[in-house]
Design an enzyme around this catalytic site. Sequence first.
Site, PDB file in Angstrom:
ATOM      1  N   ASP A 192       0.853  -1.185   0.000  1.00  0.00           N
ATOM      2  CA  ASP A 192       0.000   0.000   0.000  1.00  0.00           C
ATOM      3  C   ASP A 192       0.889   1.235   0.000  1.00  0.00           C
ATOM      4  O   ASP A 192       1.966   1.246   0.628  1.00  0.00           O
ATOM      5  CB  ASP A 192      -0.918   0.029   1.218  1.00  0.00           C
ATOM      6  CG  ASP A 192      -1.937   1.154   1.116  1.00  0.00           C
ATOM      7  OD1 ASP A 192      -2.939   0.970   0.418  1.00  0.00           O
ATOM      8  OD2 ASP A 192      -1.715   2.229   1.716  1.00  0.00           O
ATOM      9  N   GLU A 202       0.881   5.705   0.266  1.00  0.00           N
ATOM     10  CA  GLU A 202       0.215   6.989   0.434  1.00  0.00           C
ATOM     11  C   GLU A 202       0.931   7.965  -0.495  1.00  0.00           C
ATOM     12  O   GLU A 202       2.170   7.946  -0.588  1.00  0.00           O
ATOM     13  CB  GLU A 202       0.283   7.470   1.888  1.00  0.00           C
ATOM     14  CG  GLU A 202      -0.364   6.523   2.885  1.00  0.00           C
ATOM     15  CD  GLU A 202      -1.834   6.224   2.600  1.00  0.00           C
ATOM     16  OE1 GLU A 202      -2.504   7.087   1.986  1.00  0.00           O
ATOM     17  OE2 GLU A 202      -2.298   5.133   2.959  1.00  0.00           O
ATOM     18  N   HIS A 210      -5.635   4.568   6.148  1.00  0.00           N
ATOM     19  CA  HIS A 210      -4.927   5.526   5.296  1.00  0.00           C
ATOM     20  C   HIS A 210      -3.496   5.757   5.765  1.00  0.00           C
ATOM     21  O   HIS A 210      -2.937   6.832   5.544  1.00  0.00           O
ATOM     22  CB  HIS A 210      -5.671   6.856   5.181  1.00  0.00           C
ATOM     23  CG  HIS A 210      -6.911   6.772   4.348  1.00  0.00           C
ATOM     24  ND1 HIS A 210      -6.908   6.311   3.043  1.00  0.00           N
ATOM     25  CD2 HIS A 210      -8.197   7.077   4.627  1.00  0.00           C
ATOM     26  CE1 HIS A 210      -8.148   6.342   2.573  1.00  0.00           C
ATOM     27  NE2 HIS A 210      -8.939   6.793   3.502  1.00  0.00           N
ATOM     28  N   ASP A 269      -2.671  -0.391   6.115  1.00  0.00           N
ATOM     29  CA  ASP A 269      -3.554  -0.775   5.015  1.00  0.00           C
ATOM     30  C   ASP A 269      -3.029  -2.005   4.278  1.00  0.00           C
ATOM     31  O   ASP A 269      -3.817  -2.832   3.795  1.00  0.00           O
ATOM     32  CB  ASP A 269      -3.725   0.391   4.046  1.00  0.00           C
ATOM     33  CG  ASP A 269      -4.665   1.462   4.596  1.00  0.00           C
ATOM     34  OD1 ASP A 269      -5.198   1.276   5.709  1.00  0.00           O
ATOM     35  OD2 ASP A 269      -4.859   2.484   3.921  1.00  0.00           O
TER      36      ASP A 269
END
Length: 237
Positions: A9, A11, A147, A152
């Site tokens: 994952d 960001e 998030h 995640d």
Amino acid sequence: MRNSYIALDLETTGLKPDTDRILEIGAVKVEEGEVTETFSTFIDCGIPVPPFITELTGITQKMILGSPSLEEGMGRFMEFSGQEVLLGHNLSFDYAFVKQNAAALGFPYERQGLDTLKIARCCLPELPKKSLDQVSAYFGIPQEHHHRALDDALTAARIYERLKEEFCEVYPELFEPSRLNFKVKKASPITNSQKVYLRDLLKYHRINDNVKIEELTKSQASRIIDGIILKYGRIKR
């Protein structure tokens, strides 16, 4: 049925792999259904963290200062993940960013993957929304820091294991990895006129964000310039 993989994952500063930047990488190594190792790093991406991203993720400019560069962070992730199959929730988003940035650094990057969002859409038709938080809530999987990349990635791995447990005999083809596809967009470097104007804007408005101007692409520079003008206004001569 795939029992070993890397759950991934990211960001990012936005949704576009060719103009936005990676802020955080989280990954989980799963071997025979068990988590054996984790990876997490911020990336000092060289541009300000947008306020809406801070609101969504909690990641601030201060948190990423002094973090590894994109080259170092990507290098460490690629060493961690090796050639293993990738897994994620809406994996095409994360893969696009990884491949775009790997290409910018001169690294070839081709992988196979498993997408828990696609699997959930087939296996859980009664669930109105198939977002990571909705599917995790459906299975009773706790999430402490939604998030955030590592949390995640862990959640995606746990969702996959639950989906596999309940549905792999019914839909075995869903649990076999497939080739991931993303066409890298060629990026043009920032122009000299953009460099001059961006420096003037930062100085004029007394903005002290850690912007690495020399590392920007033409499109990234345009977005930053437009953002500064929208928020602070143009230079008044």
